[in-house]
Write a protein that holds these residues in place. Sequence first.
Motif, PDB file in Angstrom:
ATOM      1  N   PRO A   1       9.717  26.322 123.619  1.00 53.83           N
ATOM      2  CA  PRO A   1      11.085  26.140 123.868  1.00 53.83           C
ATOM      3  C   PRO A   1      11.592  24.703 123.451  1.00 53.83           C
ATOM      4  O   PRO A   1      12.648  24.663 123.144  1.00 53.83           O
ATOM      5  N   PHE A   2      10.438  23.876 123.473  1.00 57.18           N
ATOM      6  CA  PHE A   2      11.053  22.304 123.059  1.00 57.18           C
ATOM      7  C   PHE A   2      11.633  22.428 121.717  1.00 57.18           C
ATOM      8  O   PHE A   2      12.757  21.835 121.553  1.00 57.18           O
ATOM      9  N   HIS A   3      10.899  23.075 120.866  1.00 59.59           N
ATOM     10  CA  HIS A   3      11.474  23.051 119.486  1.00 59.59           C
ATOM     11  C   HIS A   3      12.797  23.908 119.029  1.00 59.59           C
ATOM     12  O   HIS A   3      13.518  23.665 118.168  1.00 59.59           O
ATOM     13  N   ILE A   4      12.840  25.001 120.098  1.00 57.87           N
ATOM     14  CA  ILE A   4      14.095  25.865 119.964  1.00 57.87           C
ATOM     15  C   ILE A   4      15.225  25.100 120.568  1.00 57.87           C
ATOM     16  O   ILE A   4      16.194  25.324 119.765  1.00 57.87           O
ATOM     17  N   VAL A   5      15.161  24.416 121.570  1.00 55.37           N
ATOM     18  CA  VAL A   5      16.295  23.799 121.788  1.00 55.37           C
ATOM     19  C   VAL A   5      16.827  22.551 121.151  1.00 55.37           C
ATOM     20  O   VAL A   5      17.851  21.987 120.909  1.00 55.37           O
TER      21      VAL A   5
ATOM     22  N   CYS B   1      29.356  23.869 120.508  1.00 54.61           N
ATOM     23  CA  CYS B   1      27.958  23.531 120.334  1.00 54.61           C
ATOM     24  C   CYS B   1      27.169  23.481 121.578  1.00 54.61           C
ATOM     25  O   CYS B   1      25.917  23.747 121.718  1.00 54.61           O
ATOM     26  N   TRP B   2      27.957  22.538 122.466  1.00 56.07           N
ATOM     27  CA  TRP B   2      27.052  22.004 123.704  1.00 56.07           C
ATOM     28  C   TRP B   2      27.055  23.254 124.597  1.00 56.07           C
ATOM     29  O   TRP B   2      25.931  23.577 125.086  1.00 56.07           O
ATOM     30  N   GLN B   3      28.071  24.347 124.819  1.00 50.51           N
ATOM     31  CA  GLN B   3      27.808  25.585 125.510  1.00 50.51           C
ATOM     32  C   GLN B   3      26.779  26.474 124.965  1.00 50.51           C
ATOM     33  O   GLN B   3      25.916  26.961 125.681  1.00 50.51           O
ATOM     34  N   ALA B   4      26.613  26.425 123.507  1.00 53.89           N
ATOM     35  CA  ALA B   4      25.455  27.323 123.014  1.00 53.89           C
ATOM     36  C   ALA B   4      24.186  26.613 123.304  1.00 53.89           C
ATOM     37  O   ALA B   4      23.222  27.384 123.709  1.00 53.89           O
ATOM     38  N   LYS B   5      23.787  25.080 123.391  1.00 55.27           N
ATOM     39  CA  LYS B   5      22.949  24.666 123.805  1.00 55.27           C
ATOM     40  C   LYS B   5      22.446  25.085 125.065  1.00 55.27           C
ATOM     41  O   LYS B   5      21.264  25.317 125.320  1.00 55.27           O
ATOM     42  N   GLU B   6      23.412  24.909 126.030  1.00 53.30           N
ATOM     43  CA  GLU B   6      23.127  25.536 127.310  1.00 53.30           C
ATOM     44  C   GLU B   6      22.802  26.630 127.558  1.00 53.30           C
ATOM     45  O   GLU B   6      21.658  27.125 128.303  1.00 53.30           O
ATOM     46  N   GLU B   7      23.392  27.740 126.699  1.00 52.59           N
ATOM     47  CA  GLU B   7      23.176  29.154 126.845  1.00 52.59           C
ATOM     48  C   GLU B   7      21.578  29.342 126.271  1.00 52.59           C
ATOM     49  O   GLU B   7      21.012  30.288 126.938  1.00 52.59           O
ATOM     50  N   THR B   8      21.471  28.807 125.375  1.00 54.25           N
ATOM     51  CA  THR B   8      19.886  28.984 124.721  1.00 54.25           C
ATOM     52  C   THR B   8      18.832  28.506 125.877  1.00 54.25           C
ATOM     53  O   THR B   8      17.923  29.096 125.600  1.00 54.25           O
ATOM     54  N   ARG B   9      19.191  27.192 126.413  1.00 57.06           N
ATOM     55  CA  ARG B   9      18.274  27.107 127.494  1.00 57.06           C
ATOM     56  C   ARG B   9      18.124  27.813 128.655  1.00 57.06           C
ATOM     57  O   ARG B   9      17.065  27.979 129.044  1.00 57.06           O
TER      58      ARG B   9
ATOM     59  N   ILE C   1      18.488  31.042 128.465  1.00 57.95           N
ATOM     60  CA  ILE C   1      17.769  32.253 127.951  1.00 57.95           C
ATOM     61  C   ILE C   1      16.497  31.953 127.859  1.00 57.95           C
ATOM     62  O   ILE C   1      15.674  32.755 128.432  1.00 57.95           O
ATOM     63  N   LEU C   2      16.070  30.886 127.514  1.00 58.66           N
ATOM     64  CA  LEU C   2      14.534  30.585 127.480  1.00 58.66           C
ATOM     65  C   LEU C   2      13.767  30.436 128.988  1.00 58.66           C
ATOM     66  O   LEU C   2      12.761  30.500 129.157  1.00 58.66           O
ATOM     67  N   LYS C   3      14.801  29.900 129.932  1.00 54.50           N
ATOM     68  CA  LYS C   3      14.395  30.022 131.427  1.00 54.50           C
ATOM     69  C   LYS C   3      14.137  31.324 132.064  1.00 54.50           C
ATOM     70  O   LYS C   3      13.439  31.362 132.918  1.00 54.50           O
ATOM     71  N   THR C   4      14.771  32.403 131.492  1.00 53.49           N
ATOM     72  CA  THR C   4      14.690  33.562 132.058  1.00 53.49           C
ATOM     73  C   THR C   4      13.356  34.266 131.890  1.00 53.49           C
ATOM     74  O   THR C   4      12.520  34.019 131.222  1.00 53.49           O
ATOM     75  N   THR C   5      12.888  35.068 133.092  1.00 55.47           N
ATOM     76  CA  THR C   5      11.767  35.757 132.972  1.00 55.47           C
ATOM     77  C   THR C   5      12.122  37.234 132.820  1.00 55.47           C
ATOM     78  O   THR C   5      11.167  38.054 132.721  1.00 55.47           O
ATOM     79  N   ASN C   6      13.054  37.681 132.577  1.00 61.46           N
ATOM     80  CA  ASN C   6      13.534  38.780 132.391  1.00 61.46           C
ATOM     81  C   ASN C   6      13.469  39.288 130.550  1.00 61.46           C
ATOM     82  O   ASN C   6      14.586  38.608 130.061  1.00 61.46           O
TER      83      ASN C   6
END
Length: 124
Positions: free
Chosen positions: A33-37, A104-112, A114-119
């Motif tokens: 996730p670190f590199h994805i974000v 771009c900022w919203q997309a970054k937060e959305e990516t984060r 998604i990465l935090k979900t367990t579903n």
Amino acid sequence: MSGWYPHEGYRKAIRALIARGLLPANTRLTTDPFHIVGLPNQAITRCRQRSLQQTTGHRGRKGDPLYGIRKLLLMVAERLDHRGRQRTHQALKAGDPCDEVFECWQAKEETRSILKTTNPQIAA
């Protein structure tokens, strides 16, 4: 996560190891996730720099709205205090006429998020 791959150099090296039989043929490429974000953070920086250049005709300088929030845009949104959120929104309103940096900022937060979900259905 399907579709997220390491840097091209690493990907080539892994594929070469698979081709030589040094790694199993069913080896899956993954990225943490670190590199994805990091990818959306790079996009925010490039977009902010481009927007500043287009709107001001120069690189970011002290006093330019977007230049003043460059570090805030890379922070995790939930770590921003009220003042940080207020500064970010005011600077985006003043210095981002086409909302490119904001998107771009919203997309970054959305990516984060998604990465935090367990579903897995949400993450897909």
